[in-house]
Scaffold this motif. Sequence first.
Motif, PDB file in Angstrom:
ATOM      1  N   ASN B 180       0.846  -1.176   0.000  1.00 53.69           N
ATOM      2  CA  ASN B 180       0.000   0.000   0.000  1.00 53.69           C
ATOM      3  C   ASN B 180       0.895   1.244   0.000  1.00 53.69           C
ATOM      4  O   ASN B 180       2.042   1.186   0.392  1.00 53.69           O
ATOM      5  CB  ASN B 180      -0.895  -0.006   1.249  1.00 53.69           C
ATOM      6  N   GLU B 183       0.048   4.870  -4.562  1.00 52.52           N
ATOM      7  CA  GLU B 183      -0.886   5.615  -5.409  1.00 52.52           C
ATOM      8  C   GLU B 183      -0.156   6.757  -6.132  1.00 52.52           C
ATOM      9  O   GLU B 183       0.801   7.324  -5.614  1.00 52.52           O
ATOM     10  CB  GLU B 183      -2.024   6.221  -4.570  1.00 52.52           C
ATOM     11  N   GLU B 212       0.566   0.587  -7.119  1.00 47.97           N
ATOM     12  CA  GLU B 212      -0.356  -0.343  -6.474  1.00 47.97           C
ATOM     13  C   GLU B 212      -1.649  -0.329  -7.282  1.00 47.97           C
ATOM     14  O   GLU B 212      -1.681   0.183  -8.401  1.00 47.97           O
ATOM     15  CB  GLU B 212      -0.597   0.049  -5.029  1.00 47.97           C
ATOM     16  N   GLU B 214      -4.480   1.241  -6.776  1.00 49.61           N
ATOM     17  CA  GLU B 214      -5.145   2.525  -6.914  1.00 49.61           C
ATOM     18  C   GLU B 214      -4.206   3.483  -7.642  1.00 49.61           C
ATOM     19  O   GLU B 214      -3.241   3.966  -7.054  1.00 49.61           O
ATOM     20  CB  GLU B 214      -5.497   3.114  -5.543  1.00 49.61           C
ATOM     21  N   SER B 631      -4.210  -3.901  -0.835  1.00 51.14           N
ATOM     22  CA  SER B 631      -3.702  -2.989  -1.861  1.00 51.14           C
ATOM     23  C   SER B 631      -2.913  -3.681  -2.958  1.00 51.14           C
ATOM     24  O   SER B 631      -2.614  -3.070  -3.974  1.00 51.14           O
ATOM     25  CB  SER B 631      -2.782  -1.945  -1.227  1.00 51.14           C
TER      26      SER B 631
END
Lengths: 725, 725
Positions: B180, B183, B212, B214, B631
Amino acid sequence: SRGQVATVEEFHERVARALPGDTIVLANGVWQDAELLFEANGTEEKPIVLSVEEKGKVSLEGKSNLRIAGNHLVVEGLVFKNGFTPTNEVISFRKDSETLANNCRLTETVIDRYNNPERHETDTWVAIYGKNNRVDHNHLAGKNTKGVTMIVRLNSKESQENNHLIDHNYFGHRPNLGSNGGETLRIGTSHYSMTNSKTLVESNYFDRCNGEHEIISNKSNQNTYKYNTFYECTGTLTMRHGNETLVDGNVFIGNNKPSTGGIRVINGQQTVINNYGIGLTGYRFRGAFVIMNGVPNSPINRYFQVEDAKVANNTFIDCDHVQLCAGSDAERSAVPINSIVADNIFYNEKKDDVFTVYDDISGIDFENNIISPNIKPIAEGFVKKALDLKKNEMGLLVPADESLKVGAKISDKIATKENTGVSWYSKADWSVPLSSGKTIQVEAGLNSLFDAAKNSEPGDILELTSEGPYNNTKAIAVTHPLTVKGATGTKPVVLFEKKSLFDIENGGALRLEGLRFDGENAPDDNGNSVISTSKYSMNQNYKLFVENCDFVNLDVNHSFDVIRVYKNTFADTVSVKNSHFEAVTGNVMAFDKETDDIGIYNVEYVILKNNSFKNIGGAALRLYRGGTDESTFGPFLEIDHSVFDNVGHDKRNKYDAAISLYGVQEIDIKNNIFKDSKAINMHLVVGEPIVKIRNNALSNSEKLKVTGDQKYSVENQWQLPPKFS
Amino acid sequence: SRGQVATVEEFHERVARALPGDTIVLANGVWQDAELLFEANGTEEKPIVLSVEEKGKVSLEGKSNLRIAGNHLVVEGLVFKNGFTPTNEVISFRKDSETLANNCRLTETVIDRYNNPERHETDTWVAIYGKNNRVDHNHLAGKNTKGVTMIVRLNSKESQENNHLIDHNYFGHRPNLGSNGGETLRIGTSHYSMTNSKTLVESNYFDRCNGEHEIISNKSNQNTYKYNTFYECTGTLTMRHGNETLVDGNVFIGNNKPSTGGIRVINGQQTVINNYGIGLTGYRFRGAFVIMNGVPNSPINRYFQVEDAKVANNTFIDCDHVQLCAGSDAERSAVPINSIVADNIFYNEKKDDVFTVYDDISGIDFENNIISPNIKPIAEGFVKKALDLKKNEMGLLVPADESLKVGAKISDKIATKENTGVSWYSKADWSVPLSSGKTIQVEAGLNSLFDAAKNSEPGDILELTSEGPYNNTKAIAVTHPLTVKGATGTKPVVLFEKKSLFDIENGGALRLEGLRFDGENAPDDNGNSVISTSKYSMNQNYKLFVENCDFVNLDVNHSFDVIRVYKNTFADTVSVKNSHFEAVTGNVMAFDKETDDIGIYNVEYVILKNNSFKNIGGAALRLYRGGTDESTFGPFLEIDHSVFDNVGHDKRNKYDAAISLYGVQEIDIKNNIFKDSKAINMHLVVGEPIVKIRNNALSNSEKLKVTGDQKYSVENQWQLPPKFS
Ligand SMILES: [Ca+2]
Ligand SMILES: [Ca+2]
């Protein structure tokens, strides 16, 4: 002829055409990444010499090393510093396994803190192969990483019965490695320990060689150790393998420093005469004098029985522990036989129980040993006698009665700091104590603490003059000994926005006094900490002292620790006193990153006194030492007068305890209160851990859990609800 | 006035007296460790400008950063490279929490691989606070470490309802972080997700933003995403928190690369119109189009139910997965309601089962969607229709019938590589593929391989021309992509004397072909390995390919591994094929150094095919991913056609298995033989691991052990004694 060279290429070209009597001179300056192969053949009368333009002005740095191969070669005047060898040996008495050095000499050469950055990457500074080599008057100081400082290898017939002479070397400070592999001198290996080596080790000075508990590891037959001085060394001259060793006329000066030792006897036909020890405090395998039990029909790498030992005319003044049949257990059950301990002096007016007898000592004949009147004799052959002691010219206490036939006489060939090593390179200590520098006043402001730390010098004290807050948007790299304290009467608030506030880097040490660390500005990220070690290997040990500090609001996210350490780092001491910890989602401190289970650990001494821990999600302390290696005696732990209030209940607390100990070798937990907390968990492993749990009160808390099968003692564990006002 | 400055001090002095209309110019050159605070107040008509002498000739390096605070300021032309910020933000639209930037503009600024060496140390490249700021035409490429590339912060009233404009930026390649925090753009946080942001994100180009799953994490209300292009990005534009988002006219180009995704819908009142996707292969949360289930009465940081979604006029060509009610489980049980999916095209002639429906879709009204004739409709409202497709001027397949009212029209405002970022800084790829360089022939000899590797350049191939042996007394640092192979017809023997032979350092990658690695010269020390990663953090991912190699006699001491990795390292791929491992005391490979249990792991793809493992003390493979973070979707594992003969029985094998898997998300183990070996152990954890164990034969070996409560499939597990001839 005498020819000067200025590059590695010139050197090798000059060596290729060297004739007996030639001297090849390295030009002054720094030789960077110089891997030298000195392969040539001189004669006894006309050796070929590798020398330097001016001693002390030639240094080999970076990734440099030297191989010596051939006959009648002399190397003198080199300095290795500011780097480390990319190979396994800095100076090697061979080119490769085929081509060795014989009749060669390494003299007046310095290796100074020439350490691999990787603490646990093994290398050796001087590896002696071949025969009839002399290694003398060298200065070898500050080996911080794994691997024996000097080794005599016996791994082929061409290196056995070698008659090497190792004399007048200065073995400088070697810090505690916290692992096996910290010996200063080893002769042989268990594999070749039935082999005759015939190496003479004479008049060498061992200055705080504290890498592990074997200062010298003798592992072959027929070696001699004479007139060596061991100054404040936390280990022993150990006859680990091999027979017929002569240990004669050596001096061990402990100055009452912790864990200082003397001589340890294993195997057959060992002679220990005329040695002198003073102020040695070590016990177990680090006693002033130790005779071990052996293993019946021992495999070559275990412990052979002591037989035919002669221990005579040694003197031990103010030494705390003489250990007989040490290591006695189910495996090591073969007691010493056919041995004699005679005409020795064991004098210690402050300690009555100097002798510890772990097993049957009837195989030792004790005769005419003098003990101070207070000491309890353990057998026939001990005579209580009050002696007048005086200081000799070295400052050592010796019997005033010079006609006494019992005890040691100290030879004038004994090694001193002055008559060993070289005259042209300093033997001064290079470490700077905490709080030894100037005091710098720091006003509150964004990054004012960061800036002050960045501009500080080793030993400096940063005094925070206001209540703050002192906010730091950058992590403070602690690269040298640094003290940060509140001005008297205030407890300044320190805030931080990075993942950690203080990063103790290699060479750093930290003392914090009278400060309040508040985590409220820390990033909303897991895994924050207030104090961290380097994430990289630290080959220098560090110290951390915390006194009268608060650590609060470390709860912005999960796994927020107070102190976080990393693998390949080692603290001599972590001491936390009179401090308060409140609202911490992670652990206050977890010293458990050495998970290879080979006897390595992260901290030697952990001291926690007069602290309070409140609402701690993880453990207040996790301390881990895995494996069954017996080369080290830590970690040591003391927890005294502390309060644990709601500690350990977070679901991420993988230790499932308030205090979680694994393989800790000495534990003293006393006078503490546990309220609404998880338990103390202990798993006991190695040797004979010394475990005392005393005078602790538990209220609505889990009880002590102990696994492993070692003995331990618990006294006065009360179930008392505390009253906090 | 226009004034040029050459030092940080001059800059701050000039800023202090800047007046509206002034331009402050940084002189050409490298600004080392320049921490700039641009705090001033211009006017709408007369902003104060921070510019450079010549664009592309001014760079901020080392530990540099910039804070912008005040009103009507413009920053243009900076380049940050060769360093990283010591703070949390490279460019910050504030001085501190009190003093923000408003009506300011950041334009034509480059941040190029400005990465902290610590992979998992969080920082952000551009953090936007305040209101009415514009961030446009910037080039932000190669963020390799944890932390969102660009963030809009809403953490105080002064930063909400902000009307920021983020346009025409080039977001360059961001490699898989394996965690995670990877992004590329985030607007808001869960904490402020009920807040209106009103940020417009328009015409930006996202080039392989694969940190990741996102790419964009929308976490506030009333944001708009228009005309952005997502090129080969392994993630989605995710409406993670916040309502009333408009996602309009964006293009997603997958090129059939693995795990490429599109749009993911969560929360209420989301509008997704006129978007176009092609060649997107991702599934689960990385599908081409995903509508999630929510959590009833969701806490603010979990998943709100989808309601009032409008999904219209989107086109998905050759996309593999549309996921409806994704994430449905005991917690996420609130299905989408009051939503409409209308006038979209889902066209994929190669895949019939494009739609996956995880729960009740009756709350979605499907109307007039076109699907290719092969696709199975999932409800009313889908019309099978064969479309003629043609390439448009961007090379994208679109319906030939331009009068079609269904599906997307691509705007000419769509972002391209050319109309985003700056013209004066290269967008070319900086990575060098393995085996793309010259071939260097290497003869046998002491350190000849070491020397050849040291002198090699990125992509080079070292071809070992004889049978060897190639002995190495030094470890080979692999600092760039390097191939080492045997000349055709030989399998050269490679020996080594250090603790490891190859150390893959940051930036390195390694391919080994047709070699025989023999451990017989390795040091008599525990913990050796043939191949090791850096012990330090690697912020660049590496690759390791082994083809047709033997690894033998790795048994000089205990815990000798073949491949050893360290914490904070990450491989995109470790592939081992057609290779043989024999007499290994440790593990063949253990990828388990990320033990913080926060969803981080060491390798994305592990591929083992056609190998034989014989007499291995430890595990052939250990692969670990701890924690329940969603994630990431790795690690992925495939083991095919391999023989495990006497694997895993050493008492130090702490995994107690031949193959030990923990938290691995995709597992395919097939066509293998296990003889006299420990078991495969699997612990299944996250999301919906996809686990297939097929066609394996066990002889005198332990059976598969599975813990965790996820589903998995086992087919054809035979108990067959193999016959080796
Ligand atoms: Ca040892
Ligand atoms: Ca994320």
